[in-house]
Scaffold this motif. Structure first.
Motif, PDB file in Angstrom:
ATOM      1  N   HIS A   1       0.859  -1.188   0.000  1.00 53.36           N
ATOM      2  CA  HIS A   1       0.000   0.000   0.000  1.00 53.36           C
ATOM      3  C   HIS A   1       0.890   1.232   0.000  1.00 53.36           C
ATOM      4  CE1 HIS A   1      -3.933  -1.889   1.306  1.00 53.36           C
ATOM      5  NE2 HIS A   1      -3.073  -2.877   1.361  1.00 53.36           N
ATOM      6  N   LEU A   2       0.486   2.246  -0.767  1.00 54.81           N
ATOM      7  CA  LEU A   2       1.236   3.507  -0.841  1.00 54.81           C
ATOM      8  C   LEU A   2       0.322   4.648  -0.423  1.00 54.81           C
ATOM      9  CD1 LEU A   2       3.616   5.346  -1.821  1.00 54.81           C
ATOM     10  CD2 LEU A   2       2.562   5.256  -4.094  1.00 54.81           C
ATOM     11  N   LEU A   3       0.797   5.484   0.503  1.00 52.78           N
ATOM     12  CA  LEU A   3       0.042   6.677   0.905  1.00 52.78           C
ATOM     13  C   LEU A   3       0.948   7.894   0.755  1.00 52.78           C
ATOM     14  CD1 LEU A   3      -2.404   8.087   2.260  1.00 52.78           C
ATOM     15  CD2 LEU A   3      -1.420   7.478   4.466  1.00 52.78           C
ATOM     16  N   VAL A   4       0.484   8.892  -0.008  1.00 59.93           N
ATOM     17  CA  VAL A   4       1.241  10.133  -0.184  1.00 59.93           C
ATOM     18  C   VAL A   4       0.305  11.300   0.120  1.00 59.93           C
ATOM     19  CG1 VAL A   4       2.505  11.598  -1.814  1.00 59.93           C
ATOM     20  CG2 VAL A   4       2.696   9.100  -1.986  1.00 59.93           C
ATOM     21  N   GLY A   5       0.783  12.283   0.849  1.00 62.04           N
ATOM     22  CA  GLY A   5      -0.056  13.451   1.134  1.00 62.04           C
ATOM     23  C   GLY A   5       0.789  14.563   1.712  1.00 62.04           C
ATOM     24  N   PRO A   6       0.164  15.714   1.969  1.00 63.19           N
ATOM     25  CA  PRO A   6       0.923  16.852   2.511  1.00 63.19           C
ATOM     26  C   PRO A   6       1.476  16.524   3.890  1.00 63.19           C
ATOM     27  CG  PRO A   6      -1.426  17.338   2.454  1.00 63.19           C
ATOM     28  CD  PRO A   6      -1.259  16.020   1.774  1.00 63.19           C
ATOM     29  N   GLY A   7       2.813  16.517   4.022  1.00 64.58           N
ATOM     30  CA  GLY A   7       3.456  16.030   5.234  1.00 64.58           C
ATOM     31  C   GLY A   7       3.678  17.085   6.298  1.00 64.58           C
ATOM     32  N   ALA A   8       3.422  18.319   6.006  1.00 64.89           N
ATOM     33  CA  ALA A   8       3.613  19.393   6.989  1.00 64.89           C
ATOM     34  C   ALA A   8       2.790  20.597   6.554  1.00 64.89           C
ATOM     35  CB  ALA A   8       5.101  19.767   7.097  1.00 64.89           C
ATOM     36  N   GLY A   9       2.841  21.646   7.389  1.00 59.05           N
ATOM     37  CA  GLY A   9       2.088  22.866   7.093  1.00 59.05           C
ATOM     38  C   GLY A   9       0.890  22.960   8.013  1.00 59.05           C
ATOM     39  N   GLY A  10       0.530  24.183   8.364  1.00 60.19           N
ATOM     40  CA  GLY A  10      -0.522  24.403   9.355  1.00 60.19           C
ATOM     41  C   GLY A  10      -1.845  23.777   8.960  1.00 60.19           C
ATOM     42  N   ARG A  11      -2.335  24.097   7.776  1.00 57.56           N
ATOM     43  CA  ARG A  11      -3.681  23.653   7.393  1.00 57.56           C
ATOM     44  C   ARG A  11      -3.789  22.134   7.332  1.00 57.56           C
ATOM     45  NH1 ARG A  11      -7.278  21.307   6.377  1.00 57.56           N
ATOM     46  NH2 ARG A  11      -9.148  21.696   5.145  1.00 57.56           N
ATOM     47  N   ALA A  12      -2.813  21.489   6.661  1.00 53.16           N
ATOM     48  CA  ALA A  12      -2.874  20.035   6.515  1.00 53.16           C
ATOM     49  C   ALA A  12      -2.779  19.347   7.878  1.00 53.16           C
ATOM     50  CB  ALA A  12      -1.751  19.551   5.607  1.00 53.16           C
ATOM     51  N   THR A  13      -1.878  19.801   8.698  1.00 57.26           N
ATOM     52  CA  THR A  13      -1.676  19.161  10.001  1.00 57.26           C
ATOM     53  C   THR A  13      -2.882  19.400  10.907  1.00 57.26           C
ATOM     54  OG1 THR A  13       0.682  19.559   9.711  1.00 57.26           O
ATOM     55  CG2 THR A  13      -0.046  18.976  11.926  1.00 57.26           C
ATOM     56  N   ALA A  14      -3.433  20.602  10.846  1.00 55.91           N
ATOM     57  CA  ALA A  14      -4.625  20.885  11.651  1.00 55.91           C
ATOM     58  C   ALA A  14      -5.780  19.979  11.224  1.00 55.91           C
ATOM     59  CB  ALA A  14      -5.018  22.353  11.500  1.00 55.91           C
ATOM     60  N   GLY A  15      -5.821  19.612   9.944  1.00 56.54           N
ATOM     61  CA  GLY A  15      -6.875  18.707   9.475  1.00 56.54           C
ATOM     62  C   GLY A  15      -6.801  17.354  10.178  1.00 56.54           C
ATOM     63  N   ALA A  16      -5.586  16.883  10.430  1.00 58.09           N
ATOM     64  CA  ALA A  16      -5.436  15.598  11.131  1.00 58.09           C
ATOM     65  C   ALA A  16      -5.882  15.723  12.596  1.00 58.09           C
ATOM     66  CB  ALA A  16      -3.979  15.144  11.052  1.00 58.09           C
ATOM     67  N   LEU A  17      -5.560  16.828  13.240  1.00 60.35           N
ATOM     68  CA  LEU A  17      -6.036  17.047  14.612  1.00 60.35           C
ATOM     69  C   LEU A  17      -7.563  17.143  14.639  1.00 60.35           C
ATOM     70  CD1 LEU A  17      -3.321  19.670  15.412  1.00 60.35           C
ATOM     71  CD2 LEU A  17      -3.670  17.669  16.856  1.00 60.35           C
ATOM     72  N   TYR A  18      -8.096  17.797  13.635  1.00 55.57           N
ATOM     73  CA  TYR A  18      -9.551  17.955  13.550  1.00 55.57           C
ATOM     74  C   TYR A  18     -10.226  16.592  13.394  1.00 55.57           C
ATOM     75  CZ  TYR A  18     -13.885  20.413  12.439  1.00 55.57           C
ATOM     76  OH  TYR A  18     -15.174  20.895  12.480  1.00 55.57           O
ATOM     77  N   ALA A  19      -9.586  15.712  12.595  1.00 53.58           N
ATOM     78  CA  ALA A  19     -10.137  14.358  12.417  1.00 53.58           C
ATOM     79  C   ALA A  19     -10.135  13.613  13.752  1.00 53.58           C
ATOM     80  CB  ALA A  19      -9.316  13.595  11.373  1.00 53.58           C
ATOM     81  N   ASP A  20      -9.100  13.815  14.569  1.00 52.67           N
ATOM     82  CA  ASP A  20      -9.100  13.202  15.908  1.00 52.67           C
ATOM     83  C   ASP A  20     -10.263  13.743  16.744  1.00 52.67           C
ATOM     84  OD1 ASP A  20      -6.871  11.606  15.477  1.00 52.67           O
ATOM     85  OD2 ASP A  20      -5.460  12.966  16.457  1.00 52.67           O
ATOM     86  N   LEU A  21     -10.504  15.044  16.647  1.00 52.03           N
ATOM     87  CA  LEU A  21     -11.633  15.620  17.397  1.00 52.03           C
ATOM     88  C   LEU A  21     -12.950  15.033  16.909  1.00 52.03           C
ATOM     89  CD1 LEU A  21     -10.508  19.372  17.671  1.00 52.03           C
ATOM     90  CD2 LEU A  21     -10.381  17.580  19.418  1.00 52.03           C
ATOM     91  N   ALA A  22     -13.033  14.781  15.594  1.00 45.41           N
ATOM     92  CA  ALA A  22     -14.266  14.189  15.046  1.00 45.41           C
ATOM     93  C   ALA A  22     -14.485  12.790  15.635  1.00 45.41           C
ATOM     94  CB  ALA A  22     -14.189  14.129  13.527  1.00 45.41           C
ATOM     95  N   ARG A  23     -13.415  12.033  15.844  1.00 45.90           N
ATOM     96  CA  ARG A  23     -13.555  10.697  16.451  1.00 45.90           C
ATOM     97  C   ARG A  23     -14.084  10.824  17.879  1.00 45.90           C
ATOM     98  NH1 ARG A  23      -8.292   6.971  15.527  1.00 45.90           N
ATOM     99  NH2 ARG A  23      -9.761   5.405  16.260  1.00 45.90           N
ATOM    100  N   LEU A  24     -13.551  11.781  18.621  1.00 45.61           N
ATOM    101  CA  LEU A  24     -14.037  11.978  19.988  1.00 45.61           C
ATOM    102  C   LEU A  24     -15.498  12.410  19.974  1.00 45.61           C
ATOM    103  CD1 LEU A  24     -10.905  13.784  21.490  1.00 45.61           C
ATOM    104  CD2 LEU A  24     -11.700  11.471  22.054  1.00 45.61           C
ATOM    105  N   SER A  25     -15.837  13.249  19.015  1.00 46.90           N
ATOM    106  CA  SER A  25     -17.219  13.725  18.912  1.00 46.90           C
ATOM    107  C   SER A  25     -18.171  12.566  18.624  1.00 46.90           C
ATOM    108  CB  SER A  25     -17.297  14.782  17.804  1.00 46.90           C
ATOM    109  OG  SER A  25     -18.609  15.189  17.605  1.00 46.90           O
TER     110      SER A  25
END
Ligand code: NAP
Ligand code: HSE
Length: 313
Positions: free
Chosen positions: A273-297
């Motif tokens: 399996h290959l996964l490629v995506g934006p590895g840094a930067g405020g917006r992209a990284t904040a999206g991953a934190l937001y996804a964690d919040l969505a799991r808690l929600s």
């Protein structure tokens, strides 16, 4: 827990301020009930949010059900994580240095006190690498991980292959907000080693430390124009390494350039399996934190590094 997540946010830098903007836009119902920064009076591109009380991290941890830490570093962050998890809070972080140094302790505290530990943003920036590895680990057939996990060095090596000097390339990565506060963590391979240790822990169970990774960085590297060299992180159940490597055009990781990160997961019995995506930067990284919040929600209480077949991150 009410429908609205009440979070305390520690850090309003590149990632924290981008998360603030995402939270303001929805759709997950999140309220920042407290904010902690180092120096509230300093000038900043994104102003501190109006009406959110500023507190010290210990005060904030007492106030909020969920603690989001986007500061970095190990010592203070360990105190905050320990305090949060002992109180049964959910601790959400992008801090790979903390997780690759004290991850086993944090998982144990979360398990023992009914807390949760989520860290999608700690590896891959916006690319959900922990989730991919956890998914594939379920069948116990991961053979090898091979990744380009540090966006700063990829960005630098891409720029240097176009003729930029090392110093120009590093400055550009810092200006863009990709580099760690101390960029030696990027160029000496420690950031990649921390991420590799986190992924290997998820792949094979049993928490692994950054200190177990054999490591060589890109300091002083010379590139011929057009060369595709990347800082490659590799793990098997027995060994973890980080080192610069020249990649042939046929390598699935050769196309990972600029701010991207990439991961190949090799399995014993099916295609990789290959996964490629934006590895840094405020917006992209904040999206991953937001996804964690969505799991808690959604009512999940994942614990990164918890034993498989229990709650796994
Ligand atoms: P940053 O821009 O340097 O921001 C750090 C924030 O932490 C600042 O708001 C700073 O306050 C605050 N802070 C520092 N010490 C503090 C203390 N003792 N108490 C309270 N607040 C404190 O860092 P960043 O780039 O957002 O990175 C944050 C975390 O995300 C790190 O763990 C990093 O490894 C991780 N990460 C970053 C990226 C990225 O692309 N930048 C991607 C993935 C993961 P002031 O604002 O007052 O200075
Ligand atoms: N400094 C890190 C990198 C940030 O360049 O990959 C994302 O984790």
């Amino acid at each position: 827990m009410s429908d609205t997540l009440r979070i305390g946010l520690i850090g309003w830098g590149t990632v924290g301020s981008a998360l603030g903007l995402l939270i303001a836009q929805g759709p997950v119902r999140v309220q920042i009930v407290a904010l902690a920064v180092r120096d509230p009076s300093r000038g900043r591109a994104t102003p501190l949010p109006a009406g959110v009380p500023l507190m010290s991290p210990p005060e904030l941890i007492r106030e909020a059900e969920i603690v989001v830490e986007v500061v970095g570093g190990v010592d203070a962050a360990l105190d905050w994580a320990r305090d949060s998890l002992t109180r049964g809070r959910a601790y959400v972080t992008a801090n790979k240095a903390l997780l690759a140094t004290h991850g086993a302790l944090l998982a144990e505290l979360a398990t023992g006190h009914g807390g949760a530990l989520l860290a999608s943003a700690s590896v891959g920036g916006g690319a959900p690498m922990i989730e991919l590895v956890a998914h594939l680990a379920a069948t116990g057939r991961i053979e090898r991980l091979r990744g380009v996990l540090n966006a700063t060095t990829t960005f630098m090596l891409s720029a240097m292959a176009r003729g930029n000097t090392y110093a120009q390339a590093l400055q550009a990565a810092q200006d863009a907000g990709y580099a760690e506060a101390d960029p030696t963590f990027d160029v000496e391979g420690r950031d990649a080693a921390q991420k590799l240790a986190i992924l290997a822990s998820v792949a094979w169970g049993g928490w692994r430390s950054e200190s177990e990774v054999e490591r060589q960085g890109i300091v002083g590297i010379r590139l011929e124009p057009g060369a595709t060299v990347r800082l490659v992180a590799e793990a098997t159940p027995e060994r973890m390494t980080v080192r610069p490597m020249r990649l042939p055009p046929s390598s699935p990781l050769a196309g990972v350039s600029g701010v991207a990160s990439g991961l190949v997961v090799e399995l014993t019995d099916t295609d990789p399996h290959l996964l490629v995506g934006p590895g840094a930067g405020g917006r992209a990284t904040a999206g991953a934190l937001y996804a964690d919040l969505a799991r808690l929600s959604a009512g999940e209480r994942p614990i990164l590094f918890a034993p498989r077949h229990g709650a796994i991150g």
